[in-house]
Motif scaffolding. Structure first.
Motif, PDB file in Angstrom:
ATOM      1  N   VAL A 223     -90.255  26.373  90.896  1.00 54.34           N
ATOM      2  CA  VAL A 223     -90.830  25.801  89.686  1.00 54.34           C
ATOM      3  C   VAL A 223     -91.463  26.914  88.868  1.00 54.34           C
ATOM      4  O   VAL A 223     -92.385  27.584  89.344  1.00 54.34           O
ATOM      5  CB  VAL A 223     -91.873  24.712  90.023  1.00 54.34           C
ATOM      6  N   VAL A 224     -90.973  27.118  87.647  1.00 55.86           N
ATOM      7  CA  VAL A 224     -91.484  28.173  86.778  1.00 55.86           C
ATOM      8  C   VAL A 224     -92.107  27.546  85.545  1.00 55.86           C
ATOM      9  O   VAL A 224     -91.432  26.849  84.784  1.00 55.86           O
ATOM     10  CB  VAL A 224     -90.361  29.150  86.362  1.00 55.86           C
ATOM     11  N   ASP A 225     -93.392  27.770  85.339  1.00 52.76           N
ATOM     12  CA  ASP A 225     -94.089  27.279  84.144  1.00 52.76           C
ATOM     13  C   ASP A 225     -95.289  28.163  83.880  1.00 52.76           C
ATOM     14  O   ASP A 225     -95.988  28.552  84.828  1.00 52.76           O
ATOM     15  CB  ASP A 225     -94.533  25.821  84.323  1.00 52.76           C
ATOM     16  N   ASP A 226     -95.547  28.482  82.614  1.00 52.89           N
ATOM     17  CA  ASP A 226     -96.658  29.373  82.290  1.00 52.89           C
ATOM     18  C   ASP A 226     -98.015  28.746  82.557  1.00 52.89           C
ATOM     19  O   ASP A 226     -99.004  29.442  82.768  1.00 52.89           O
ATOM     20  CB  ASP A 226     -96.567  29.837  80.832  1.00 52.89           C
ATOM     21  N   ASP A 227     -98.065  27.414  82.579  1.00 54.14           N
ATOM     22  CA  ASP A 227     -99.318  26.694  82.806  1.00 54.14           C
ATOM     23  C   ASP A 227     -99.408  26.316  84.285  1.00 54.14           C
ATOM     24  O   ASP A 227     -98.619  25.489  84.756  1.00 54.14           O
ATOM     25  CB  ASP A 227     -99.359  25.444  81.927  1.00 54.14           C
ATOM     26  N   PRO A 228    -100.333  26.878  85.049  1.00 51.47           N
ATOM     27  CA  PRO A 228    -100.425  26.556  86.476  1.00 51.47           C
ATOM     28  C   PRO A 228    -100.612  25.066  86.741  1.00 51.47           C
ATOM     29  O   PRO A 228    -100.082  24.533  87.731  1.00 51.47           O
ATOM     30  CB  PRO A 228    -101.642  27.359  86.944  1.00 51.47           C
ATOM     31  N   ARG A 229    -101.347  24.387  85.869  1.00 52.55           N
ATOM     32  CA  ARG A 229    -101.548  22.947  86.061  1.00 52.55           C
ATOM     33  C   ARG A 229    -100.238  22.191  85.932  1.00 52.55           C
ATOM     34  O   ARG A 229     -99.921  21.319  86.750  1.00 52.55           O
ATOM     35  CB  ARG A 229    -102.569  22.423  85.049  1.00 52.55           C
ATOM     36  N   VAL A 230     -99.462  22.531  84.899  1.00 50.13           N
ATOM     37  CA  VAL A 230     -98.168  21.875  84.712  1.00 50.13           C
ATOM     38  C   VAL A 230     -97.234  22.203  85.864  1.00 50.13           C
ATOM     39  O   VAL A 230     -96.484  21.336  86.347  1.00 50.13           O
ATOM     40  CB  VAL A 230     -97.538  22.294  83.367  1.00 50.13           C
ATOM     41  N   ALA A 231     -97.275  23.443  86.330  1.00 46.53           N
ATOM     42  CA  ALA A 231     -96.435  23.824  87.464  1.00 46.53           C
ATOM     43  C   ALA A 231     -96.779  23.000  88.699  1.00 46.53           C
ATOM     44  O   ALA A 231     -95.877  22.572  89.438  1.00 46.53           O
ATOM     45  CB  ALA A 231     -96.594  25.312  87.762  1.00 46.53           C
TER      46      ALA A 231
ATOM     47  N   LEU B 266     -84.359  19.448  80.089  1.00 46.12           N
ATOM     48  CA  LEU B 266     -85.344  18.367  80.037  1.00 46.12           C
ATOM     49  C   LEU B 266     -86.472  18.786  79.104  1.00 46.12           C
ATOM     50  O   LEU B 266     -87.122  19.817  79.320  1.00 46.12           O
ATOM     51  CB  LEU B 266     -85.889  18.088  81.438  1.00 46.12           C
ATOM     52  N   VAL B 267     -86.689  17.993  78.049  1.00 46.91           N
ATOM     53  CA  VAL B 267     -87.674  18.326  77.019  1.00 46.91           C
ATOM     54  C   VAL B 267     -89.044  17.781  77.405  1.00 46.91           C
ATOM     55  O   VAL B 267     -89.199  16.605  77.736  1.00 46.91           O
ATOM     56  CB  VAL B 267     -87.232  17.765  75.655  1.00 46.91           C
ATOM     57  N   LYS B 268     -90.056  18.649  77.354  1.00 48.14           N
ATOM     58  CA  LYS B 268     -91.442  18.219  77.585  1.00 48.14           C
ATOM     59  C   LYS B 268     -91.969  17.488  76.351  1.00 48.14           C
ATOM     60  O   LYS B 268     -91.554  17.801  75.234  1.00 48.14           O
ATOM     61  CB  LYS B 268     -92.336  19.436  77.837  1.00 48.14           C
ATOM     62  N   PRO B 269     -92.928  16.612  76.528  1.00 47.56           N
ATOM     63  CA  PRO B 269     -93.421  16.095  77.805  1.00 47.56           C
ATOM     64  C   PRO B 269     -92.494  15.019  78.349  1.00 47.56           C
ATOM     65  O   PRO B 269     -91.741  14.403  77.590  1.00 47.56           O
ATOM     66  CB  PRO B 269     -94.789  15.511  77.435  1.00 47.56           C
ATOM     67  N   PHE B 270     -92.544  14.788  79.642  1.00 51.44           N
ATOM     68  CA  PHE B 270     -91.683  13.794  80.258  1.00 51.44           C
ATOM     69  C   PHE B 270     -92.452  13.129  81.398  1.00 51.44           C
ATOM     70  O   PHE B 270     -93.436  13.668  81.908  1.00 51.44           O
ATOM     71  CB  PHE B 270     -90.398  14.427  80.791  1.00 51.44           C
ATOM     72  N   ALA B 271     -91.987  11.965  81.797  1.00 52.39           N
ATOM     73  CA  ALA B 271     -92.576  11.261  82.927  1.00 52.39           C
ATOM     74  C   ALA B 271     -91.809  11.625  84.198  1.00 52.39           C
ATOM     75  O   ALA B 271     -90.748  12.247  84.151  1.00 52.39           O
ATOM     76  CB  ALA B 271     -92.523   9.750  82.691  1.00 52.39           C
ATOM     77  N   PHE B 272     -92.343  11.220  85.327  1.00 52.56           N
ATOM     78  CA  PHE B 272     -91.696  11.497  86.606  1.00 52.56           C
ATOM     79  C   PHE B 272     -90.257  10.986  86.623  1.00 52.56           C
ATOM     80  O   PHE B 272     -89.354  11.667  87.134  1.00 52.56           O
ATOM     81  CB  PHE B 272     -92.498  10.860  87.745  1.00 52.56           C
TER      82      PHE B 272
ATOM     83  N   VAL C 181     -98.068  19.956  88.710  1.00 52.40           N
ATOM     84  CA  VAL C 181     -97.588  18.589  88.484  1.00 52.40           C
ATOM     85  C   VAL C 181     -96.084  18.504  88.702  1.00 52.40           C
ATOM     86  O   VAL C 181     -95.579  17.594  89.392  1.00 52.40           O
ATOM     87  CB  VAL C 181     -97.946  18.119  87.056  1.00 52.40           C
ATOM     88  N   ASN C 182     -95.331  19.457  88.132  1.00 50.20           N
ATOM     89  CA  ASN C 182     -93.879  19.434  88.289  1.00 50.20           C
ATOM     90  C   ASN C 182     -93.479  19.622  89.748  1.00 50.20           C
ATOM     91  O   ASN C 182     -92.524  18.998  90.226  1.00 50.20           O
ATOM     92  CB  ASN C 182     -93.236  20.517  87.418  1.00 50.20           C
ATOM     93  N   ALA C 183     -94.213  20.483  90.460  1.00 49.48           N
ATOM     94  CA  ALA C 183     -93.932  20.668  91.881  1.00 49.48           C
ATOM     95  C   ALA C 183     -94.180  19.378  92.657  1.00 49.48           C
ATOM     96  O   ALA C 183     -93.411  19.022  93.560  1.00 49.48           O
ATOM     97  CB  ALA C 183     -94.782  21.810  92.441  1.00 49.48           C
ATOM     98  N   ALA C 184     -95.252  18.675  92.316  1.00 52.07           N
ATOM     99  CA  ALA C 184     -95.538  17.399  92.976  1.00 52.07           C
ATOM    100  C   ALA C 184     -94.437  16.387  92.692  1.00 52.07           C
ATOM    101  O   ALA C 184     -94.042  15.611  93.571  1.00 52.07           O
ATOM    102  CB  ALA C 184     -96.896  16.863  92.514  1.00 52.07           C
ATOM    103  N   TYR C 185     -93.923  16.389  91.461  1.00 51.23           N
ATOM    104  CA  TYR C 185     -92.802  15.517  91.131  1.00 51.23           C
ATOM    105  C   TYR C 185     -91.593  15.833  91.999  1.00 51.23           C
ATOM    106  O   TYR C 185     -90.931  14.932  92.527  1.00 51.23           O
ATOM    107  CB  TYR C 185     -92.413  15.692  89.658  1.00 51.23           C
ATOM    108  N   VAL C 186     -91.285  17.123  92.123  1.00 51.32           N
ATOM    109  CA  VAL C 186     -90.119  17.532  92.921  1.00 51.32           C
ATOM    110  C   VAL C 186     -90.253  17.033  94.357  1.00 51.32           C
ATOM    111  O   VAL C 186     -89.305  16.506  94.953  1.00 51.32           O
ATOM    112  CB  VAL C 186     -89.964  19.065  92.893  1.00 51.32           C
ATOM    113  N   GLU C 187     -91.434  17.199  94.932  1.00 48.05           N
ATOM    114  CA  GLU C 187     -91.652  16.813  96.326  1.00 48.05           C
ATOM    115  C   GLU C 187     -91.505  15.312  96.539  1.00 48.05           C
ATOM    116  O   GLU C 187     -91.259  14.857  97.668  1.00 48.05           O
ATOM    117  CB  GLU C 187     -93.042  17.274  96.784  1.00 48.05           C
ATOM    118  N   LYS C 188     -91.644  14.527  95.474  1.00 44.85           N
ATOM    119  CA  LYS C 188     -91.523  13.070  95.591  1.00 44.85           C
ATOM    120  C   LYS C 188     -90.067  12.608  95.619  1.00 44.85           C
ATOM    121  O   LYS C 188     -89.797  11.451  95.927  1.00 44.85           O
ATOM    122  CB  LYS C 188     -92.248  12.388  94.427  1.00 44.85           C
ATOM    123  N   VAL C 189     -89.135  13.490  95.272  1.00 45.21           N
ATOM    124  CA  VAL C 189     -87.719  13.120  95.238  1.00 45.21           C
ATOM    125  C   VAL C 189     -87.079  13.473  96.583  1.00 45.21           C
ATOM    126  O   VAL C 189     -87.142  14.627  97.021  1.00 45.21           O
ATOM    127  CB  VAL C 189     -86.980  13.843  94.098  1.00 45.21           C
ATOM    128  N   ALA C 190     -86.481  12.498  97.216  1.00 45.70           N
ATOM    129  CA  ALA C 190     -85.886  12.701  98.536  1.00 45.70           C
ATOM    130  C   ALA C 190     -84.828  13.796  98.493  1.00 45.70           C
ATOM    131  O   ALA C 190     -83.999  13.836  97.582  1.00 45.70           O
ATOM    132  CB  ALA C 190     -85.255  11.396  99.028  1.00 45.70           C
TER     133      ALA C 190
END
Length: 229
Positions: free
Chosen positions: A9-17, A106-112, A19-28
């Motif tokens: 997961v690459v994002d300049d904002d650590p907080r967004v990174a 995928l264009v930000k912002p987006f939902a899970f 969140v996106n990492a948490a999203y990834v972990e939720k996908v089987a």
């Protein structure tokens, strides 16, 4: 046991990174292998992660652009797949991402749900490709169909999911109704293209048409995202 799909997961904002990492972990079937917040860190992790499969790549990084990172990846021989996950929505960047081999955009912002759809489509593509062998036309069509899965549903032939997302996001972000000309100015599209996609969104119930009457002449067509109507 099937190995999970390892994601950087690459994002300049650590907080967004995070969140996106948490999203990834939720996908089987997916696992976060690492996070990076700049171009140098992303390239460094690609050299050290042993089984990296996919990069979720932001475009606006503090030391370079995400597309430059993708170019450097390819120059170094890394064939890791890339999904652009970014606020960059100008057509030039979208086209450049396609040319550099990004599988999805995928264009930000987006939902899970938006990221989950892209990841599930990517997993389906990998399952198809892992079968190996030669492909007849029907199989080729299925492979390319997997790339477009998870995009705007029900798009007629000749319409781009990426362009539809540009128009949709402009409507969602707007404080009120917009005309085709205003959409064109916000997205970089031509007025004709903006009008075509606005009519499509209206026909499918995603946007609502309103009329603005002036002192004379025909009323101006203005559109608002359906949830705001």
């Amino acid at each position: 046991m099937i190995r999970p799909i390892d994601v950087l997961v690459v994002d300049d904002d650590p907080r967004v990174a995070r969140v996106n990492a948490a999203y990834v972990e939720k996908v089987a079937g997916f696992r976060v292998a690492g996070r990076a917040h700049n171009a140098a860190g992303a390239l460094r992790q690609m050299e050290t992660l042993p089984h990296l499969d996919l990069v979720l790549m932001d475009h606006y990084l503090p030391d370079d652009t995400g597309l430059s990172v993708v170019q450097e990846m390819r120059r170094r021989g890394h064939q890791t797949d890339v999904i652009m996950v970014t606020a960059a929505r100008d057509i030039q960047t979208v086209q450049a991402a396609m040319r550099h081999g990004a599988l999805q955009y995928l264009v930000k912002p987006f939902a899970f749900a938006g990221l989950r759809a892209k990841l599930e489509a990517y997993a389906e593509l990998r399952r198809t490709l892992d079968g190996g062998g030669e492909a007849e036309q029907a199989e080729v069509d299925r492979i390319f169909g997997a790339l477009s899965a998870g995009s705007e549903p029900g798009l007629p032939k000749g319409h781009s999911a990426t362009t539809a997302e540009l128009v949709r996001r402009a409507l969602v972000d707007a404080p009120g109704p917009l005309s085709a000309q205003e959409i064109a100015e916000r997205t970089g599209l031509s007025r004709q293209t903006a009008q075509r996609y606005l009519k499509l969104l209206e026909r499918t119930g995603r946007a609502t048409l309103t009329l603005k009457y002036g002192d004379a002449g025909r009323p101006e067509h203005r559109y608002v995202w359906a949830t705001r109507a």
